[in-house]
Motif scaffolding. Sequence first.
Motif, mmCIF file in Angstrom:
data_model
loop_
_atom_site.group_PDB
_atom_site.id
_atom_site.type_symbol
_atom_site.label_atom_id
_atom_site.label_comp_id
_atom_site.label_asym_id
_atom_site.label_seq_id
_atom_site.Cartn_x
_atom_site.Cartn_y
_atom_site.Cartn_z
ATOM 1 N N ASP A 108 47.504 53.825 33.394
ATOM 2 C CA ASP A 108 48.128 54.190 32.123
ATOM 3 C C ASP A 108 49.528 54.762 32.354
ATOM 4 N N TYR B 147 48.608 57.080 37.911
ATOM 5 C CA TYR B 147 49.281 56.770 36.664
ATOM 6 C C TYR B 147 50.725 56.339 36.910
ATOM 7 N N ASN C 256 50.667 56.174 26.894
ATOM 8 C CA ASN C 256 49.326 56.676 26.600
ATOM 9 C C ASN C 256 49.264 58.194 26.442
#
Length: 314
Positions: A11, A39, A78
């Motif tokens: 994400d 991430y 996100n």
Amino acid sequence: MRPPPRLRAGDQIGIIAPSGPVPSEELFQAKSLIERRGYKVVLGDHVLAQHPTNNYLAGTDEERFSDLQNFLQRLDINAIFCARGGYGVQRLYPKLTPQLFDAPPKIVTGYSDITALHLAISHYTDWITFYSPNATSLVRLDGVKSEVALNCFWKMLEEPQPFGILPASPQTIETLVGGAVEGPLAGGCLSLLAHACGSRFQPDFRGKLVLIEDVNEPVYRVDRYLTQLLNAGILQEAAGFIVGTVTGWRKHEQEDSLNQLYSLWEDLLLPLGKPTIVGFPFGHEPNPLTLPLGVRAQLDADAKTLTILEPAVV
């Protein structure tokens, strides 16, 4: 309340600086820490900006708002991690409109001055947001308890089930008013809560478990902020209180001063008769726990525990 989607490996997390200027070294250390977690990090265009005249601001109001607006509206972002606190979000209040939050809910994290952003989001939406370490705070967690704080932070954002009892040591917590009560979590940095009074983002503590903490304030100013919230009739509507501390308050007082922080809690919060604990580790603590604002929790003031009863993410 609507929990945001949980974080998953791969994400994209956007980092913005809506308040004070960000040290570049700390920012890139935070970026590396988050990327090691799996991430992708996207930095706001103005995250390292400096206001041309006011050096306590990270860029102009327009620049700071632009990054916030961009990441709120981008569906490929996100989560939004605020880089640091300081001062500045309240200057963005005229720009914060309902249309800004038309997108689906997403994770928003931060503490201190970011309290002002949490208040705006809770005014316009039913999103759950996170009173948590800022991005650069993550790299400053230190000592044995740092792992506990980091685990709490990531578990809150990644795991779609109720957290349960938060890992706070009862030995460091005082019961001011006994009893047990349930309600959604609200609140944050005391000075920001008081300064929001009279704005459209004034706190709404009806039936809430209210978080209170701050940093570097003398006792008389803590008194002023609490009194403002009492005079506005806001604290009286709370179901209970989770008080942290005001980190650094002692440096403003002489060693033999009669001004004591705990005495102030007794003076102004005890008469409200709501279950209250003092000394819970969140906010301006060396290793603060992450608290999901809007999530239903149970405060057991006699047992000195705070239990998260609902998932903070889905």
